[in-house]
Enzyme design. Structure first.
Site, PDB file in Angstrom:
ATOM      1  N   ASP A  70       0.852  -1.197   0.000  1.00 47.17           N
ATOM      2  CA  ASP A  70       0.000   0.000   0.000  1.00 47.17           C
ATOM      3  C   ASP A  70       0.885   1.243   0.000  1.00 47.17           C
ATOM      4  O   ASP A  70       1.934   1.256   0.618  1.00 47.17           O
ATOM      5  CB  ASP A  70      -0.850   0.078   1.280  1.00 47.17           C
ATOM      6  CG  ASP A  70      -1.771  -1.100   1.422  1.00 47.17           C
ATOM      7  OD1 ASP A  70      -2.213  -1.611   0.382  1.00 47.17           O
ATOM      8  OD2 ASP A  70      -2.035  -1.510   2.572  1.00 47.17           O
ATOM      9  N   ASP A  76      -4.782  11.027   8.555  1.00 42.30           N
ATOM     10  CA  ASP A  76      -6.244  11.156   8.643  1.00 42.30           C
ATOM     11  C   ASP A  76      -6.923  10.276   7.597  1.00 42.30           C
ATOM     12  O   ASP A  76      -7.987   9.699   7.852  1.00 42.30           O
ATOM     13  CB  ASP A  76      -6.749  12.614   8.593  1.00 42.30           C
ATOM     14  CG  ASP A  76      -5.972  13.492   7.672  1.00 42.30           C
ATOM     15  OD1 ASP A  76      -5.175  12.956   6.870  1.00 42.30           O
ATOM     16  OD2 ASP A  76      -6.159  14.707   7.738  1.00 42.30           O
ATOM     17  N   GLU A  99     -16.128  12.512   7.758  1.00 38.50           N
ATOM     18  CA  GLU A  99     -15.682  13.880   7.535  1.00 38.50           C
ATOM     19  C   GLU A  99     -14.693  13.937   6.372  1.00 38.50           C
ATOM     20  O   GLU A  99     -14.536  14.944   5.723  1.00 38.50           O
ATOM     21  CB  GLU A  99     -15.025  14.386   8.820  1.00 38.50           C
ATOM     22  CG  GLU A  99     -15.124  15.861   9.046  1.00 38.50           C
ATOM     23  CD  GLU A  99     -13.776  16.547   8.936  1.00 38.50           C
ATOM     24  OE1 GLU A  99     -13.734  17.766   9.053  1.00 38.50           O
ATOM     25  OE2 GLU A  99     -12.761  15.859   8.702  1.00 38.50           O
ATOM     26  N   GLU A 100     -14.036  12.810   6.131  1.00 37.28           N
ATOM     27  CA  GLU A 100     -12.995  12.751   5.103  1.00 37.28           C
ATOM     28  C   GLU A 100     -13.526  12.556   3.688  1.00 37.28           C
ATOM     29  O   GLU A 100     -12.753  12.593   2.744  1.00 37.28           O
ATOM     30  CB  GLU A 100     -12.026  11.597   5.410  1.00 37.28           C
ATOM     31  CG  GLU A 100     -11.151  11.824   6.618  1.00 37.28           C
ATOM     32  CD  GLU A 100     -10.189  12.985   6.432  1.00 37.28           C
ATOM     33  OE1 GLU A 100      -9.840  13.305   5.285  1.00 37.28           O
ATOM     34  OE2 GLU A 100      -9.827  13.588   7.443  1.00 37.28           O
ATOM     35  N   ASP A 118     -15.693  11.360  12.425  1.00 35.89           N
ATOM     36  CA  ASP A 118     -14.521  12.161  12.084  1.00 35.89           C
ATOM     37  C   ASP A 118     -13.337  11.297  12.502  1.00 35.89           C
ATOM     38  O   ASP A 118     -13.014  11.201  13.688  1.00 35.89           O
ATOM     39  CB  ASP A 118     -14.528  13.497  12.842  1.00 35.89           C
ATOM     40  CG  ASP A 118     -13.372  14.381  12.400  1.00 35.89           C
ATOM     41  OD1 ASP A 118     -12.466  13.876  11.717  1.00 35.89           O
ATOM     42  OD2 ASP A 118     -13.371  15.578  12.748  1.00 35.89           O
ATOM     43  N   LEU A 120     -10.073  11.342  12.306  1.00 38.98           N
ATOM     44  CA  LEU A 120      -8.931  11.912  13.027  1.00 38.98           C
ATOM     45  C   LEU A 120      -9.098  13.428  13.103  1.00 38.98           C
ATOM     46  O   LEU A 120      -8.729  14.142  12.179  1.00 38.98           O
ATOM     47  CB  LEU A 120      -7.615  11.547  12.329  1.00 38.98           C
ATOM     48  CG  LEU A 120      -6.407  11.503  13.244  1.00 38.98           C
ATOM     49  CD1 LEU A 120      -6.623  10.576  14.438  1.00 38.98           C
ATOM     50  CD2 LEU A 120      -5.189  11.057  12.475  1.00 38.98           C
ATOM     51  N   ASP A 121      -9.680  13.868  14.185  1.00 34.69           N
ATOM     52  CA  ASP A 121      -9.919  15.295  14.351  1.00 34.69           C
ATOM     53  C   ASP A 121      -8.698  15.950  14.997  1.00 34.69           C
ATOM     54  O   ASP A 121      -8.085  15.377  15.889  1.00 34.69           O
ATOM     55  CB  ASP A 121     -11.148  15.512  15.231  1.00 34.69           C
ATOM     56  CG  ASP A 121     -11.514  16.978  15.295  1.00 34.69           C
ATOM     57  OD1 ASP A 121     -11.875  17.527  14.238  1.00 34.69           O
ATOM     58  OD2 ASP A 121     -11.403  17.571  16.375  1.00 34.69           O
ATOM     59  N   GLU A 278     -18.744  16.291  14.415  1.00 37.33           N
ATOM     60  CA  GLU A 278     -18.056  16.749  15.617  1.00 37.33           C
ATOM     61  C   GLU A 278     -19.052  17.114  16.722  1.00 37.33           C
ATOM     62  O   GLU A 278     -19.067  16.508  17.793  1.00 37.33           O
ATOM     63  CB  GLU A 278     -17.166  17.971  15.278  1.00 37.33           C
ATOM     64  CG  GLU A 278     -16.070  17.633  14.288  1.00 37.33           C
ATOM     65  CD  GLU A 278     -15.292  18.836  13.794  1.00 37.33           C
ATOM     66  OE1 GLU A 278     -15.876  19.716  13.126  1.00 37.33           O
ATOM     67  OE2 GLU A 278     -14.078  18.912  14.069  1.00 37.33           O
TER      68      GLU A 278
HETATM   69  P1  AFP Z   1      -7.950  20.168  12.099  1.00 36.22           P
HETATM   70  O1  AFP Z   1      -8.470  18.740  12.040  1.00 36.22           O
HETATM   71  O2  AFP Z   1      -7.801  20.787  10.743  1.00 36.22           O
HETATM   72  O3  AFP Z   1      -6.697  20.273  12.919  1.00 36.22           O
HETATM   73  O4  AFP Z   1      -9.115  21.040  12.804  1.00 36.22           O
HETATM   74  C1  AFP Z   1      -9.408  20.812  14.134  1.00 36.22           C
HETATM   75  C2  AFP Z   1     -10.758  21.351  14.486  1.00 36.22           C
HETATM   76  O5  AFP Z   1     -11.750  20.830  13.623  1.00 36.22           O
HETATM   77  C3  AFP Z   1     -11.124  21.070  15.937  1.00 36.22           C
HETATM   78  O6  AFP Z   1     -10.564  19.898  16.443  1.00 36.22           O
HETATM   79  C4  AFP Z   1     -10.638  22.281  16.662  1.00 36.22           C
HETATM   80  O7  AFP Z   1     -11.368  22.551  17.839  1.00 36.22           O
HETATM   81  C5  AFP Z   1     -10.804  23.378  15.657  1.00 36.22           C
HETATM   82  O8  AFP Z   1     -10.781  22.753  14.367  1.00 36.22           O
HETATM   83  C6  AFP Z   1      -9.707  24.387  15.729  1.00 36.22           C
HETATM   84  O9  AFP Z   1      -9.996  25.426  14.855  1.00 36.22           O
HETATM   85  P2  AFP Z   1      -9.107  26.756  14.862  1.00 36.22           P
HETATM   86  O10 AFP Z   1      -7.755  26.359  14.284  1.00 36.22           O
HETATM   87  O11 AFP Z   1      -9.834  27.707  13.965  1.00 36.22           O
HETATM   88  O12 AFP Z   1      -8.995  27.258  16.263  1.00 36.22           O
END
Ligand code: AFP
Length: 318
Positions: A70, A76, A99-100, A118, A120-121, A278
């Protein structure tokens, strides 16, 4: 009928906990239990990959093929693949919206549950070794089981969640979830390869120790009430803490007492965080833990979504 909270000892494994929970429902066929186990299993694989993240550049993996042939993927996307694979192999989820991906996936197996996830947030935090998380919600499929999934199956109010939870990949890895019967947290014991109950029946602390928001947004916030609230927090000397990883921020506030805000801004006039991937899951947990989650002055769980990637302003906490 009010479901009674079960009293199980600290240290019981997630598997046994799920099983004991299921035994409260004599007619349950075990599909939800299996679904939760599939999510837990995938999270262990994702946890392993995240722990290797710092080695990826050193080992020169990026852009190369792994031993299975792979291409190495960004974490993510990899997390998305792992969760999707676990859920489709498990056979209990009829479909997944992630989300992806732009649209949902119909697994064509007649499964009565659907999952929004989601995978990997907070993934922008991975490169700097800061906590990230997975957030999931489980709903019942609304259209007849023998018919293909439709978008409407995913556009359900958060109030209709059957279960929701998150996995926090932090200084330890935790699986925190609720089936509408309180919130329980399990810590991953890596030598056993098991999640064990470490935080039973989590409740928000009564006092608000923290407020969490990206204060760089202050000049762009569209609602004066939010600015007033921030000033109030400062006057009350409430400590500010913001990681920028929603699961980690929420988890801290859940355990210690606090409020998380992502308001409407000039850049995100409807808020930034996604309702289906989320906010709804965390709102469900928050209410189960005696807290509140609101958006546009009403419980976020009462919002009728109109599209899969819809966003909403989000205020959640003590
Ligand atoms: P990423 O997945 O792009 O790092 O975004 C994280 C997120 O969705 C969440 O976990 C945070 O609370 C929020 O965005 C942070 O957003 P800001 O960078 O605008 O503060």
């Amino acid at each position: 009928m009010e479901k009674s909270r079960i009293d199980l000892p600290i240290g019981i494994t997630l598997d046994r906990f799920i099983k004991s929970n299921q035994s409260q429902y004599p007619h349950a066929a075990g599909a939800l239990s299996q679904l939760l186990r599939d999510l837990a299993l995938a999270s262990k694989v994702v946890n392993r990959e995240i722990n290797k993240a710092g080695l990826i550049d050193i080992m020169g993996y990026v852009g190369q093929m792994n031993s299975a042939g792979d291409n190495q993927q960004k974490l993510d996307l990899l997390a998305n693949t792992r969760f999707t694979r676990a859920l489709s192999k498990g056979g209990e989820a009829g479909g997944i919206a992630s989300e992806e991906t732009d649209s949902f996936v119909d697994l064509h197996n007649g499964g009565k549950y659907i999952v929004t996830i989601d995978p990997l947030d907070g993934s922008s935090n991975i490169d700097v070794n800061v906590s990230v998380g997975t957030i999931f919600s489980i709903y019942k499929k609304q259209s007849p089981l023998d018919e293909p999934l439709v978008e409407q199956d995913f556009l359900q109010k958060g109030r209709l969640q059957i279960a929701a939870g998150y996995i926090l990949y932090g200084s330890s890895t935790m699986f925190v979830y609720s089936t509408g019967n309180g919130v329980n947290g399990f810590t991953y014991e890596s030598t056993l390869g098991e999640y064990v109950l470490s935080h039973p029946d989590i409740q928000f602390g009564e006092s608000c120790s923290y407020f969490s928001m990206n204060e760089a947004l202050c000049l762009d916030i569209m609602d004066q009430e939010v600015l007033n609230f921030i000033s109030f927090c400062k006057e009350e000397r409430i400590t500010a803490r913001y990681i920028g990883s929603l699961v980690a921020d929420f988890h801290r506030n859940l355990l210690k007492g606090g409020v998380f805000l992502y308001p409407r801004t000039q850049k995100y006039p409807n808020g930034k965080l996604r309702l289906l991937f989320e906010s709804n899951a965390l709102a469900f947990l928050a209410e189960q833990a005696g807290g509140l989650a609101i958006s546009n002055e009403r419980p976020i769980l009462d919002i009728q979504p109109t599209s899969i990637h819809e966003t909403a302003e989000f205020y959640v906490g003590t």
